[in-house]
Structures are given as C-alpha cells and as structure tokens.
Design a protein around this motif. Structure first.
Motif, mmCIF file in Angstrom:
data_model
loop_
_atom_site.group_PDB
_atom_site.id
_atom_site.type_symbol
_atom_site.label_atom_id
_atom_site.label_comp_id
_atom_site.label_asym_id
_atom_site.label_seq_id
_atom_site.Cartn_x
_atom_site.Cartn_y
_atom_site.Cartn_z
ATOM 1 N N UNK A 14 0.846 -1.197 0.000
ATOM 2 C CA UNK A 14 0.000 0.000 0.000
ATOM 3 C C UNK A 14 0.878 1.242 0.000
ATOM 4 N N UNK A 15 0.303 2.338 -0.458
ATOM 5 C CA UNK A 15 0.887 3.651 -0.223
ATOM 6 C C UNK A 15 0.263 4.192 1.059
ATOM 7 N N UNK A 16 1.088 4.525 2.031
ATOM 8 C CA UNK A 16 0.584 4.995 3.321
ATOM 9 C C UNK A 16 0.390 6.507 3.258
ATOM 10 N N UNK A 17 -0.868 6.921 3.400
ATOM 11 C CA UNK A 17 -1.192 8.351 3.370
ATOM 12 C C UNK A 17 -1.106 8.951 4.761
ATOM 13 N N UNK A 18 -1.621 8.195 5.745
ATOM 14 C CA UNK A 18 -1.492 8.641 7.136
ATOM 15 C C UNK A 18 -1.309 7.416 8.019
ATOM 16 N N UNK A 85 -8.494 0.551 9.717
ATOM 17 C CA UNK A 85 -7.865 1.183 8.549
ATOM 18 C C UNK A 85 -8.922 1.610 7.539
ATOM 19 N N UNK A 86 -8.584 2.656 6.781
ATOM 20 C CA UNK A 86 -9.377 3.090 5.629
ATOM 21 C C UNK A 86 -8.505 2.864 4.401
ATOM 22 N N UNK A 97 -11.006 15.874 3.369
ATOM 23 C CA UNK A 97 -11.815 15.564 4.549
ATOM 24 C C UNK A 97 -11.484 14.173 5.102
ATOM 25 N N UNK A 98 -11.191 13.215 4.217
ATOM 26 C CA UNK A 98 -10.865 11.865 4.669
ATOM 27 C C UNK A 98 -9.521 11.852 5.406
ATOM 28 N N UNK A 99 -8.563 12.650 4.942
ATOM 29 C CA UNK A 99 -7.277 12.742 5.633
ATOM 30 C C UNK A 99 -7.461 13.351 7.015
ATOM 31 N N UNK A 108 -5.223 4.466 10.357
ATOM 32 C CA UNK A 108 -4.319 4.391 9.203
ATOM 33 C C UNK A 108 -5.118 4.576 7.910
ATOM 34 N N UNK A 109 -4.604 5.432 7.031
ATOM 35 C CA UNK A 109 -5.221 5.700 5.733
ATOM 36 C C UNK A 109 -4.281 5.199 4.641
#
Length: 307
Positions: A14-18, A85-86, A97-99, A108-109
């Motif tokens: 995955x690419x981890x956004x948050x 997780x999302x 808004x999701x971040x 974790x996003x």
C-alpha cells in the motif's frame, strides 16, 4: 492470533497516506471488509466500525459528487476509533476531509492501485488465514512430491527419524513435533510450525538440528496444505492390516476430513520409502489411476475365465 494493521502492511503493498505508531498497532479482529454503501447515505443502523473500510469507485464517486459540504461529518460517523484502517482502491485521489478524519480518529489511511474486488479478495484471504482458530497436533508435517503429509504415531516410534530420512531423499520439512493446524476454507486444512521450532528437528541421542543450515533453503517450507495423514504404529501379529488398499479411512481436523493411511513399523521396514510409495499411489488415485481397482478387475476376469 493477534493481527495488527502493521501485519497487513507487511503482506500487501500500500501507499501509506497517514499512519502513526499507535494506529499501526490497532488490532484487526475480523476478516470481513466493509464497502460503505448505505453508510454513505447516513444509514448506520447495522454499521460495524471494527471492520476495515474499503472505498472503491462507487463509494469514491458518491463521496465526491453527492455528499458535497457534508463529506467531513459523514466520514466522521463512518470512521471511529475502532476502525483499524481506511483503504482507497484503484489509485483514486483522496479527499482532504478523509485525511482530516483519519488524523482525528488516529486511523491508518492507505491507498492502492489494485482494482477494488481483487484488493478485497487479497485482504480477506490474508485475514481469514491469520485469524483462523489454530489447534496443535503432535507429529511431523512434510511436503512429499507436492503433497502435504502429516506423519503421526506414538512417542518414540520414529516420526522425526522418518522425517529426516525423507529430507535426505529430497523432500521438505514443514514442522517437527508440534504442528499448528488451521482451516483455511471449507475444504482446505493448513499446517505450520510453532515459531520457536521453525526449521528445527529433534533427534533422540543427537539433539536439535537446524535443517535449513544443514540441508539448505530447499529442504524447508513455512507452511503446507495437509492432504494426507500417515499413522505409524507398532506391528502386531494380532492386528489386521489393509493389504489391498481399498479400506479408506479419514480423520477429522476442525471440519475437514483428511485421508489416513496406517503403516505398521517393524525391524527391516524402510518407512520413508513406504511413505513415498504411499504418497505416489495417493496422487495416482487422485488422477484416476487406481491399482487396487485394476487388480480387482483382473481377478474378476480371471475367475470368469476359469469358471
């Protein structure tokens, strides 16, 4: 078995956004994955926040094109502190808004370029395997000609010695002494070693040996499907043993029936060679070649001719 979001990241790319240290330690308690459809409309009657939330094209389009200014408030209701997780599939862009919600809930996003259905299947398959109930059985699990064979028998009958001989003959060790067994699906039974015993085998009079160090990486496996069980038992003249191979028996592990072969052990019998032959015969039967049936057909033909 405890499975965290960090474990999921080790298995699937995955690419981890948050993320945060505490968010990565959140436990995943179910293999079910939710694609929030009705939840996106505000209907949360039967919502299960402890599941991973997966957003595909439909959910993403609804969030972008329909919700509008209320997007943050709705996402805040869907994502709770329980949510592990999302995940956004198909490489879709992530709304600000999701971040913000992910940071607020310390969840974790993640983003993936994989199609939603394929990603859903990969996540579910991994979690089904990791969260399956495990039972411990005593024996040696080997991969012989691509068949997972669980060798069982009373203590001291020679299971580990047989396993070592099979390793020398080019087969692979999965687990010695303790085999952790779990049901992968309705028809599939899997076995793996206890972590402390991985790649190790115990021989009375010698001690513990490291199979990977002595025989190489090709001599070990980390897990295998259990297709056949072989029960070693001391030879007794009073016992009746199957001599034709038409007495099929099975043993139950969880809800899966596994074929079983009983092999009497006595001086002069090369048990490893017998197990190899039994496995080859097992594979031949599964391919439609049954030596027992062939013998019975020949016997019937001979009787008919002579009568």
């Amino acid at each position: 078995m405890v499975v965290t979001v960090a474990d999921l990241l080790k298995k699937i790319k995955f690419d981890v956004i948050y993320s945060s240290e505490t968010a990565l330690k959140k436990e995943i308690t179910t293999s079910d994955v939710t694609r929030p459809g009705l939840e996106m409309t505000g209907y949360l009657e039967y919502y299960t926040p402890e599941r991973i939330q997966l957003f595909g094209m439909k959910e993403w389009s609804y969030a972008h094109n329909v919700i509008g200014d209320n997007r943050y408030d709705l996402l805040k209701n869907i994502v709770t502190e329980e949510t592990p997780a999302i995940i956004i599939a198909r490489g879709l862009s992530i709304p600000d808004e999701m971040i913000h919600v992910a940071k607020k809930r310390d969840t974790v996003l993640l983003q993936s370029s994989e199609p939603t259905s394929r990603l859903n299947g990969a996540i579910t398959s991994f979690l089904d395997e990791k969260l399956a109930i495990r039972t411990t059985v005593h024996g040696v699990l080997m991969d012989i000609f691509g068949v997972g064979v669980l060798i069982q028998g009373s203590s001291g009958i020679g299971k580990s010695e047989t396993g070592l001989e099979l390793i020398k003959r080019g087969h692979r060790l999965v687990a010695d002494d303790r085999v952790d067994v779990y049901q992968k699906d309705e028809f599939t039974l899997m076995g793996e070693p206890a972590e402390i015993l991985r790649h190790l085998i115990e021989l009375r009079g010698v001690g513990i040996i490291d199979v990977m160090s002595l025989f190489g990486a090709g001599a070990v496996m980390d897990y295998a499907q259990i297709d056949l069980t072989v029960n070693l038992e001391n030879y007794e003249k009073s016992n009746t043993y199957d001599r034709l191979g038409n007495g099929e028996t099975t043993v139950m592990f969880s809800d899966v029936a596994v074929p079983q072969i009983k092999i009497p052990v006595t001086t002069g019998r090369n048990v490893s060679v017998i197990i190899e032959a039994a496995v080859m015969n097992f594979r031949a039967k599964n391919m439609g070649f049954d030596a027992t049936k062939m013998f019975e057909d020949r016997l019937s033909a001979l009787i008919e001719r002579n009568s």
